[in-house]
Enzyme design. Structure first.
Site, PDB file in Angstrom:
ATOM      1  N   GLU A 341       0.788  -1.234   0.000  1.00  0.00           N
ATOM      2  CA  GLU A 341       0.000   0.000   0.000  1.00  0.00           C
ATOM      3  C   GLU A 341       0.825   1.292   0.000  1.00  0.00           C
ATOM      4  O   GLU A 341       0.506   2.225   0.722  1.00  0.00           O
ATOM      5  CB  GLU A 341      -0.953   0.002   1.208  1.00  0.00           C
ATOM      6  CG  GLU A 341      -1.964  -1.120   1.151  1.00  0.00           C
ATOM      7  CD  GLU A 341      -2.956  -1.072   2.314  1.00  0.00           C
ATOM      8  OE1 GLU A 341      -4.139  -1.155   2.043  1.00  0.00           O
ATOM      9  OE2 GLU A 341      -2.525  -0.956   3.477  1.00  0.00           O
TER      10      GLU A 341
HETATM   11  C1  ACM Z   1      -2.254  -5.254   4.319  1.00  0.00           C
HETATM   12  O1  ACM Z   1      -3.330  -5.637   4.784  1.00  0.00           O
HETATM   13  N1  ACM Z   1      -2.112  -3.984   3.945  1.00  0.00           N
HETATM   14  C2  ACM Z   1      -1.142  -6.149   4.128  1.00  0.00           C
END
Ligand code: ACM
Length: 736
Positions: A341
C-alpha cells in the site's frame, strides 16, 4: 476409525459461489442441531490429527500419574512437560508427585510409568521452517507412549494429550487411541499488529500460549506502522524515541519474548513495513521521507502518503544499520519488509524521484519499488536473512528466494508460485474483519482442484491469520483472535479433507474453553467491560439482559467499522457496545438451527417451534428491560438504543411468523415483502454493530408465507423453494 460425526454425511465442497453459499448456509443450519448429541463423547481435538484410530477402553488419569523420559532429554523438553503437567493438574484438580524443589518427580522406570516420552533428538534449538514436528501417541489401558523425532513433535503431542483428557462419573481418563500426526503445512502463523494499538508483552505471551495449544508455529510481529515503531533501535534511537509514545519492546524484552516463543516451538518473524506505512520512521528522521517534513505520528486509520525516498543514499545507510541490528536480534531466517500500500502520492509529487525513475529506466513507481526491494534484499542477504513481503513486492526484478505473503486476493498465491516464489496465504484469514469462523475454515491455501502445478503447490508454505490492530486494545484483542484462529490452525495443520463445519464448531467450543484456561481472555474480558458500560447502578436482571443482547450481536464485517465510526482514531477508547460484541455469534448460530428445525421439518409442529418461540420472546423481553431501564439511564448505553429497536422489531417479526405458521392460514399477498422490509431495517448496522439473525428470520417468514405448499413438495423441493424466496439478501461475502 470412528466417523468423526454424524454430519459428515452432509459434507460438500464450497467455492464462494452464491448458489453454493446459500446451500452451505442452510446445510450448516440443518446439521448443527443434529450433531450435538451425535458426537458429544468424542474429544475436542483441534487441529484434528493426521491419523486417529480410537480403540476400546481408557487410561485412567489419577494422582499416581507419572512420566518417564526414555529417549533424548533436555531442559526445553522438561519445561514443556512441566507446563503440560501443571495444566493437567489445574484442569483435573489432581496433584501429581512433586519433589521438594517443586519440580515434578519423574519415573526412572519406563515399564511402570503412566506416560513414556520418547524423543529421538532435540531438533533445532530455535525452531526453523521445515522442522520435523511429527509425533505418535498411543493410549492403551496400560500406558501412554509418546514418540517424537524432535522435542517440537513431543510438545505437539503434549497438547494432543491434554485435549484427549476427559472425565465422567468414574473420574478422569484418556480414551484408548492411536494417533500418528504431522502438519500439512510448515508455516502456520498468527500475525499480531502491535503497532497501531500497542500490545505489550503479556498480551503477546498469552497469545503464544494459545498458539502452542493449537499447534501454530510462527508469530509474525508487525512491529512498525504509520502509528508507531514498537522496537528499540540502539543504532537509530530516534526511531523508537520519537515514533512510539514510549510504547515499544526493548531489545531485552524482545529477547525474552523470543525465548518464550522458542520454548513453545514457535518462530518469531519480525516485520518492518517499508517503504510505505512509514510515517513513524520519519518522525525522528524526516530527511528520509519523499517529501519535506516535519512529521508526527499518525493517529488516524487508513493508507497515508509518507514513504521512504529510495533515491536517497541515507535511507540505505539507515536500513543497513537498522536491519543489521534487527538481524542480530531476531534469530529467524526470515525478515518481513511489508511493502504494501504505497499510494505513490509522495513519489509522484517529487520531481527528483520521477527523474531518477526515468534516468534509470525504472519505468514507473513499481519499478522504483522493485529497485528498492533489490537493495533491501542485498542488505538482508548480507545478514544471512531471507526477504518476505506482501503481494505488492511481486515484480520481475524480485530476487529469487524471496517469499510472497498473499493478502489481496486468491490469485496472489497462483501468481507468486507460477514465478517460482514461495508463498504464504493470508487472504481469507483476515480475522480483524470479523467474518464467521467457517469462512476462514474453508479457505484452503491449496484447495482440492486448485489450478496449481505440483511444483507450485510445493511453493505454498502455509498461511497466517492476521490480527490488524485498528480496532483492538490489549483488553479486546483476544476476542478477535480466538477462538476463530483455532479453526485456521486446523486448516493449516490437518489433512485437506477435514472440513466438516459442524464438527469444527463442536470442537471449537471445547478448545475455546481450553484457551481461556491457558490464560486468553476472549470470553472473560466481557464481564468487566459490560459492567463498565452499564454503570454502577445496574441491576442483576439488567446485566443478564445486557449479556444476552451483546451475545446476539456482531461487530460489522469487512472494513465497515471505519465507515460507521469515521471520527475514531488511536486515542478513541475501544470500550463501546461494539467492543463488547464478538464475531460469529454463537447465540445467532443456535437461533439459526432452531429456525432450521422448524422450517425444514416435514410439517408444522407446535413442539418443534416451542424453543424458537421462547427465544424470540426472550429477545423482546431483553430489549424491553434495556430500553426502558439501563439504556435509558447509562450514558454509555444510549448508543445501543437503535440496535435495541432492531432487536424488538426482529422479535416481533419472528413472533408474527410463528403465529401465522401456528394458524395454518396463508397470509395475504404482500405480507411477506412487508416482513422482509422490516427485517432488512432491523439488519442495518448502528455504532458498528449488527444483528446477525436476519437471514434465519427471513426463512421463517418465507416458511409462513408459503406454508400451503409444504405438503405438496418433497423435502428437497420445499427447501429449494424457501431458499429461492430468501435469496436476495443472502450474498456471498467477498474477501478484502
Ligand atoms: C495489508 O493488509 N495492507 C497487508
Amino acid at each position: 476409525m470412528l466417523p468423526t460425526n454424524f454430519s459428515a454425511m452432509f459434507n460438500f465442497e464450497f467455492h464462494f459461489c452464491p448458489r453454493l453459499y446459500r446451500l452451505f448456509f442452510v446445510s450448516l443450519l440443518l446439521v448443527s442441531s443434529l450433531t450435538v448429541f451425535a458426537s458429544v463423547s468424542l474429544p475436542g481435538l483441534m487441529p484434528v490429527p493426521a491419523e486417529v484410530h480410537y480403540g476400546t477402553g481408557r487410561f485412567a488419569f489419577t494422582p499416581a500419574w507419572q512420566v518417564a523420559i526414555s529417549g533424548h532429554d533436555d531442559p526445553r523438553l522438561r519445561a514443556a512437560l512441566a507446563r503440560m503437567l501443571r495444566r493437567a493438574e489445574e484442569r483435573t484438580g489432581l496433584t501429581f508427585a512433586h519433589l521438594a524443589d517443586g519440580e515434578y518427580s519423574f519415573s526412572a522406570n519406563v515399564t511402570g510409568a503412566s506416560l513414556v516420552v520418547d524423543c529421538v533428538a532435540s531438533g533445532a534449538a530455535v525452531p526453523v521452517l521445515g522442522d520435523d514436528e511429527s509425533y505418535t501417541l498411543e493410549v492403551t489401558p496400560a500406558q501412554v507412549i509418546l514418540h517424537a523425532p524432535t522435542v517440537l513433535g513431543a510438545m505437539h503431542g503434549f497438547e494432543t494429550l491434554l485435549q484427549l483428557l476427559q472425565s465422567d462419573a468414574t473420574g478422569w481418563f484418556l480414551p484408548a487411541v492411536s494417533i500418528k500426526d504431522q502438519p500439512r503445512f510448515a508455516w502456520r502463523g498468527l500475525m499480531i499488529d502491535v503497532a497501531r494499538h500497542w500490545q505489550p508483552m503479556d498480551v503477546v505471551k498469552r497469545n503464544l500460549d494459545g498458539m502452542a495449544l493449537v499447534k501454530l508455529n510462527v508469530l509474525h510481529l508487525h512491529l512498525t506502522e504509520d502509528q508507531g515503531i514498537r522496537i528499540e533501535s540502539k543504532k537509530f534511537p530516534r526511531l523508537h524515541q520519537l515514533g512510539s509514545d514510549g510504547h515499544f519492546f526493548t531489545q531485552e524484552e524482545m529477547r525474552e519474548l523470543i525465548a518464550y516463543a522458542t520454548a513453545r516451538g514457535i518462530r518469531v518473524v519480525p516485520e518492518f513495513d517499508i517503504p510505505g506505512h512509514a510515517t513513524s520512521w520519519v518522525v525522528g528522521y524526516p530527511e528520509l521521507a519523499s517529501a519535506p517534513g516535519p512529521y508526527a505520528i499518525e493517529r488516524k486509520w487508513g493508507v497515508f502518503d509518507p514513504v521512504l525516498d529510495p533515491t536517497n543514499p541515507k535511507v540505505y545507510e539507515l536500513l543497513a544499520g537498522f536491519l543489521g541490528e534487527m538481524a542480530a536480534l531476531f534469530p529467524d531466517a526470515y525478515i518481513h519488509i511489508g511493502g504494501d500500500e504505497n499510494n505513490g502520492v509522495q513519489w509522484n509529487a517529487n520531481p527528483a524521484i520521477q527523474t531518477y525513475i526515468r534516468e534509470r529506466n525504472l519505468k514507473d513507481n513499481a519499478g522504483l519499488h522493485a529497485e528498492f526491494n533489490m537493495r533491501v534484499h542485498a542488505i538482508l542477504a548480507k545478514n544471512g536473512k531471507q526477504l518476505i513481503g506482501w503481494d505488492e513486492i511481486l515484480h520481475p526484478d524480485l530476487p529469487a528466494g524471496s517469499v510472497i505473503h498473499s493478502w489481496r486476493g486468491p490469485e496472489g498465491i497462483a501468481d507468486a508460485t507460477k514465478r517460482g516464489y514461495a508463498s504464504i496465504l493470508s487472504n481469507g484469514y483476515y480475522i480483524d474483519l470479523c467474518y464467521p469462523t467457517w469462512e476462514h475454515y474453508l479457505n484452503d491455501p491449496v484447495p482440492a482442484g486448485a489450478n496449481l502445478s505440483p511444483e507450485q503447490q510445493q511453493h505454498v508454505l502455509g498461511g497466517e491469520a492476521t490480527m490488524w490492530a485498528e480496532w483492538v486494545t490489549p483488553e479486546t484483542i483476544d476476542s478477535r483472535i480466538w477462538p476463530r484462529t483455532a479453526a485456521i490452525a486446523e486448516r493449516l495443520w490437518s489433512p485437506r479433507d477435514v472440513r466438516d463445519v459442524s464438527d469444527m464448531y463442536r470442537r471449537l467450543a471445547v478448545v475455546s474453553r481450553r484457551l481461556e484456561e491457558a490464560g486468553l481472555r476472549h470470553e472473560s474480558y466481557l464481564d468487566p467491560a459490560l459492567r463498565r458500560l452499564a454503570g454502577d447502578d445496574a441491576k442483576l436482571e439488567e446485566m443478564a439482559a445486557l449479556r444476552s443482547f451483546v451475545d446476539l450481536l456482531e461487530p460489522v464485517k469487512k472494513y465497515r467499522r471505519g465507515g460507521q465510526q469515521p471520527a475514531a482514531n488511536q486515542f478513541t477508547p475501544l470500550t463501546g457496545l461494539v467492543d463488547c460484541t464478538r464475531p460469529d455469534s454463537a447465540a445467532a448460530r443456535a437461533f439459526a438451527s432452531q429456525v432450521d428445525v422448524v422450517v425444514f421439518a416435514q410439517s408444522w409442529s407446535e413442539l418443534n417451534a416451542r424453543p424458537l418461540a421462547q427465544t424470540v420472546l426472550a429477545w423482546k423481553s431483553t430489549a424491553a428491560i434495556l430500553t426502558n431501564g439501563l439504556a435509558a439511564r447509562s450514558p454509555r448505553l444510549q448508543e445501543s438504543l437503535p440496535e435495541l429497536q432492531n432487536l424488538t422489531a426482529a422479535s416481533e417479526v419472528g413472533q408474527e411468523a410463528l403465529q401465522v405458521l401456528a394458524s395454518g392460514q396463508v397470509p395475504a399477498a404482500g405480507w411477506m415483502p412487508v416482513q422482509f422490509a422490516k427485517l432488512e431495517r432491523a439488519g442495518e448496522a448502528h455504532v458498528a454493530v449488527e444483528l446477525p439473525v436476519i437471514v434465519a428470520l427471513k426463512l421463517l417468514v418465507a416458511a409462513a408465507a408459503a406454508q400451503d405448499q409444504r405438503a405438496q413438495l418433497s423435502a428437497e423441493a420445499w427447501k429449494q423453494h424457501l431458499l429461492s424466496l430468501v435469496t436476495p439478501i443472502v450474498k456471498p461475502v467477498a474477501t478484502p
